[in-house]
Design a protein around this motif. Structure first.
Motif, PDB file in Angstrom:
ATOM      1  N   ASN A 285      -3.437 -44.672  55.667  1.00 43.82           N
ATOM      2  CA  ASN A 285      -1.972 -44.644  55.337  1.00 43.82           C
ATOM      3  C   ASN A 285      -1.315 -46.003  54.805  1.00 43.82           C
ATOM      4  OD1 ASN A 285      -0.565 -41.877  56.086  1.00 43.82           O
ATOM      5  ND2 ASN A 285      -2.291 -42.337  57.381  1.00 43.82           N
ATOM      6  N   PHE A 286      -0.869 -46.227  53.527  1.00 41.89           N
ATOM      7  CA  PHE A 286      -0.058 -47.273  53.148  1.00 41.89           C
ATOM      8  C   PHE A 286       1.348 -46.787  52.745  1.00 41.89           C
ATOM      9  CE2 PHE A 286      -4.472 -48.205  52.426  1.00 41.89           C
ATOM     10  CZ  PHE A 286      -4.804 -49.463  53.147  1.00 41.89           C
ATOM     11  N   ARG A 299      -9.655 -47.384  44.287  1.00 41.31           N
ATOM     12  CA  ARG A 299      -9.957 -46.298  45.150  1.00 41.31           C
ATOM     13  C   ARG A 299      -9.431 -45.048  44.865  1.00 41.31           C
ATOM     14  NH1 ARG A 299     -12.072 -48.229  50.364  1.00 41.31           N
ATOM     15  NH2 ARG A 299     -11.937 -46.055  50.970  1.00 41.31           N
ATOM     16  N   ASN A 300      -9.860 -43.845  45.422  1.00 34.71           N
ATOM     17  CA  ASN A 300      -9.238 -42.425  45.495  1.00 34.71           C
ATOM     18  C   ASN A 300      -7.768 -42.701  46.147  1.00 34.71           C
ATOM     19  OD1 ASN A 300      -8.547 -39.717  45.242  1.00 34.71           O
ATOM     20  ND2 ASN A 300     -10.371 -39.063  45.937  1.00 34.71           N
ATOM     21  N   LEU A 301      -6.813 -42.468  45.325  1.00 31.71           N
ATOM     22  CA  LEU A 301      -5.496 -42.543  45.973  1.00 31.71           C
ATOM     23  C   LEU A 301      -4.533 -41.340  45.675  1.00 31.71           C
ATOM     24  CD1 LEU A 301      -4.500 -46.321  44.580  1.00 31.71           C
ATOM     25  CD2 LEU A 301      -5.531 -45.590  46.904  1.00 31.71           C
ATOM     26  N   TYR A 302      -3.758 -40.828  46.737  1.00 31.11           N
ATOM     27  CA  TYR A 302      -2.777 -39.831  46.571  1.00 31.11           C
ATOM     28  C   TYR A 302      -1.513 -40.565  46.917  1.00 31.11           C
ATOM     29  CZ  TYR A 302      -1.036 -35.287  47.203  1.00 31.11           C
ATOM     30  OH  TYR A 302      -0.159 -34.194  47.215  1.00 31.11           O
ATOM     31  N   VAL A 303      -0.498 -40.170  46.048  1.00 28.49           N
ATOM     32  CA  VAL A 303       1.053 -40.861  46.502  1.00 28.49           C
ATOM     33  C   VAL A 303       1.695 -39.424  46.994  1.00 28.49           C
ATOM     34  CG1 VAL A 303       3.147 -41.470  45.469  1.00 28.49           C
ATOM     35  CG2 VAL A 303       1.015 -42.249  44.332  1.00 28.49           C
ATOM     36  N   HIS A 304       1.682 -39.620  48.542  1.00 27.81           N
ATOM     37  CA  HIS A 304       2.336 -38.472  49.245  1.00 27.81           C
ATOM     38  C   HIS A 304       3.713 -38.461  48.838  1.00 27.81           C
ATOM     39  CE1 HIS A 304       2.444 -35.664  52.650  1.00 27.81           C
ATOM     40  NE2 HIS A 304       3.265 -36.347  52.964  1.00 27.81           N
ATOM     41  N   ASN A 305       4.460 -39.486  48.862  1.00 26.34           N
ATOM     42  CA  ASN A 305       5.953 -39.555  48.688  1.00 26.34           C
ATOM     43  C   ASN A 305       6.036 -41.054  48.081  1.00 26.34           C
ATOM     44  OD1 ASN A 305       6.736 -41.081  50.884  1.00 26.34           O
ATOM     45  ND2 ASN A 305       6.587 -39.191  51.971  1.00 26.34           N
ATOM     46  N   PRO A 354      -7.636 -33.236  46.390  1.00 26.14           N
ATOM     47  CA  PRO A 354      -7.655 -34.408  45.757  1.00 26.14           C
ATOM     48  C   PRO A 354      -8.600 -35.195  46.532  1.00 26.14           C
ATOM     49  CG  PRO A 354      -5.206 -33.822  45.821  1.00 26.14           C
ATOM     50  CD  PRO A 354      -6.146 -32.715  46.358  1.00 26.14           C
ATOM     51  N   PHE A 355      -8.724 -35.030  47.855  1.00 30.92           N
ATOM     52  CA  PHE A 355      -9.637 -35.852  48.768  1.00 30.92           C
ATOM     53  C   PHE A 355     -11.031 -35.189  49.061  1.00 30.92           C
ATOM     54  CE2 PHE A 355      -6.242 -38.711  50.823  1.00 30.92           C
ATOM     55  CZ  PHE A 355      -6.105 -39.554  49.467  1.00 30.92           C
ATOM     56  N   HIS A 356     -11.458 -34.014  48.150  1.00 33.33           N
ATOM     57  CA  HIS A 356     -12.588 -33.473  48.434  1.00 33.33           C
ATOM     58  C   HIS A 356     -13.708 -34.368  48.335  1.00 33.33           C
ATOM     59  CE1 HIS A 356     -15.532 -30.199  49.043  1.00 33.33           C
ATOM     60  NE2 HIS A 356     -15.772 -30.289  47.856  1.00 33.33           N
ATOM     61  N   ASP A 357     -14.664 -34.662  49.353  1.00 35.93           N
ATOM     62  CA  ASP A 357     -15.725 -35.484  49.078  1.00 35.93           C
ATOM     63  C   ASP A 357     -16.823 -35.252  50.046  1.00 35.93           C
ATOM     64  OD1 ASP A 357     -17.328 -37.841  48.878  1.00 35.93           O
ATOM     65  OD2 ASP A 357     -16.018 -39.212  48.740  1.00 35.93           O
ATOM     66  N   PRO A 358     -17.483 -34.084  49.498  1.00 41.59           N
ATOM     67  CA  PRO A 358     -18.687 -33.876  50.544  1.00 41.59           C
ATOM     68  C   PRO A 358     -19.372 -34.791  51.289  1.00 41.59           C
ATOM     69  CG  PRO A 358     -18.502 -32.362  48.668  1.00 41.59           C
ATOM     70  CD  PRO A 358     -17.873 -33.741  48.459  1.00 41.59           C
ATOM     71  N   ASP A 359     -19.734 -35.908  50.262  1.00 40.16           N
ATOM     72  CA  ASP A 359     -20.637 -37.108  50.642  1.00 40.16           C
ATOM     73  C   ASP A 359     -20.060 -37.654  52.011  1.00 40.16           C
ATOM     74  OD1 ASP A 359     -22.659 -36.455  48.975  1.00 40.16           O
ATOM     75  OD2 ASP A 359     -21.939 -37.768  47.380  1.00 40.16           O
TER      76      ASP A 359
END
Length: 410
Positions: A285-286, A299-305, A354-359
């Protein structure tokens, strides 16, 4: 009639003696006794304390005279901040106090709130401080300390300070006098929850309530995790539904919602039955997007709000998180079960999310399995974390651990 500790720096150079004496007198006018405790280190007390500064220091075998002789204010404050919690906790344990109030600036607030944090949740604690604004997290910790702005400096009795101190005295008396509804005597279970695990926890709660438990939910935002750990340490908790261990991702990577390196320690120390899930270890979280450290831009980012930006943990971070969590859990002495939702550890990491990353998930799960103590049960379920079946499995595993624990203790 209750006895309220009035904790303060009472020396001539500390200039807080008359103020604490004023508060003590107002408390007595409300019908309660007071116990004046001197934690000052400058000059002689202006009012006679019932517990002297030397008695405070002696609670942890500090040679106060030697500390005073070095005339280092920082060392003096640190010494009292270390000794006062031990003394106050002992006084409460012995039934000699039922609440505490203090007045202070920087040093006084540091000493008094350190002492207050040693008392259990529910014990009235009121700090009148010049610092009761801005970031006060380091003073409050995970305890229910009430901070009241002093408005003017705690440096004399005047038309403003008398009003503030009188109201403060009335407030601590009101806290002590408040009746507590003790009708609900169900044993407590604590649960950790995040927005991305809400459905899981909400589905587990009715199962636990039907079994006769009251469930307290803590938001895994750093402060929430610390508060949950603190309540577990109080001895009030019968079981831990730790669905959301995400705060460890922030602790490891440098996010804004870390609960500190002691997260997951309390259940181990107290021997409380638990289930643990690697919930939301896929995210750090940032704050707002423009506050993200530059090293994470790719990096893989997701703007939650607008105020919250989430970053997907990578393979290396997940591997390290798995090791940390497993090593923490391996210290548990009561029954604990680790449940892994293999199809998604948060609402964002399932298939096509968005954060699907099996590895990364595989690295996390493998590290948990390799580092976990051999006698601790690890269940891998082909479900997403918010699937009702996974929630049911978590609730039932916790109930089983609690019941087996009770049979052993019987």
């Amino acid at each position: 009639m209750a006895t309220i500790a009035v904790l303060g720096t009472l020396g001539t150079l500390d200039t807080k003696g008359p103020e604490h004496g004023f508060v003590a007198e107002r408390i007595r006018q409300h019908g309660h006794d007071t116990l004046l405790i001197d934690v000052g280190t400058a000059g002689s007390p202006q009012i006679v304390p019932q517990v002297t500064r030397h008695e405070v220091a002696a609670s942890i075998d500090i040679d106060l005279d030697a500390v005073l002789a070095r005339a280092d204010r920082g060392e003096c404050v640190s010494a009292m901040a270390e000794a006062a919690p031990v003394l106050l906790h002992r006084l409460y344990r012995e039934g000699r106090i039922e609440g505490v109030i203090s007045l202070g600036g920087g040093g006084g607030t540091a000493i008094a709130t350190a002492a207050m944090r040693a008392l259990p949740i529910g014990v009235p604690k009121l700090m009148v401080s010049t610092l009761a604004s801005g970031n006060t997290a380091h003073y409050l910790g995970s305890k229910d300390i009430t901070l009241m702005p002093s408005i003017v400096d705690v440096a004399g009795l005047n038309r403003v300070s008398k009003v503030i101190f009188s109201r403060a005295a009335g407030a601590i008396c009101g806290m002590v006098d408040a009746t507590i509804d003790a009708d609900d005597v169900r044993p407590l279970i604590v649960a950790s929850m995040f927005g991305n695990t809400t459905d899981c926890v909400n589905a587990a709660i009715p199962v636990l309530e039907k079994a006769g438990y009251e469930v307290l939910v803590f938001h895994a935002t750093g402060a929430g995790g610390r508060a949950m750990e603190s309540l577990i340490e109080s001895g009030m908790v019968a079981g831990v539904l730790d669905i959301t261990t995400t705060e460890w991702a922030d602790e490891l990577v440098g996010g804004v919602l870390s609960a500190g390196p002691q997260r997951l320690d309390a259940a181990a120390a107290m021997g409380v039955p638990a289930i643990v899930v690697p919930g939301c270890l896929d995210m750090v979280n940032f704050a707002a997007r423009d506050t993200l450290p530059s090293r994470f831009e790719s990096r893989n980012l997701y703007v939650h709000n607008p105020q919250v930006t989430l970053m997907r943990t990578n393979v290396q971070e997940c591997r390290e998180l798995g090791k940390i969590v497993a090593r923490k859990i391996s210290e548990y002495t009561a029954l604990v079960t680790v449940l892994v939702p293999c199809l998604g550890i948060s609402a964002l990491s399932g298939d096509r999310q968005p954060f699907h990353d099996p590895d990364a998930d595989a690295a996390l799960f493998s590290a948990i399995a390799s580092e976990l103590r051999e006698d601790i049960e690890l269940r891998k379920l082909d479900l997403e974390i918010n699937d009702p079946q996974f929630a049911q499995a978590c609730a039932m595993a916790l109930l089983e651990n609690i019941h087996r624990h009770q049979r052993v203790d019987a």
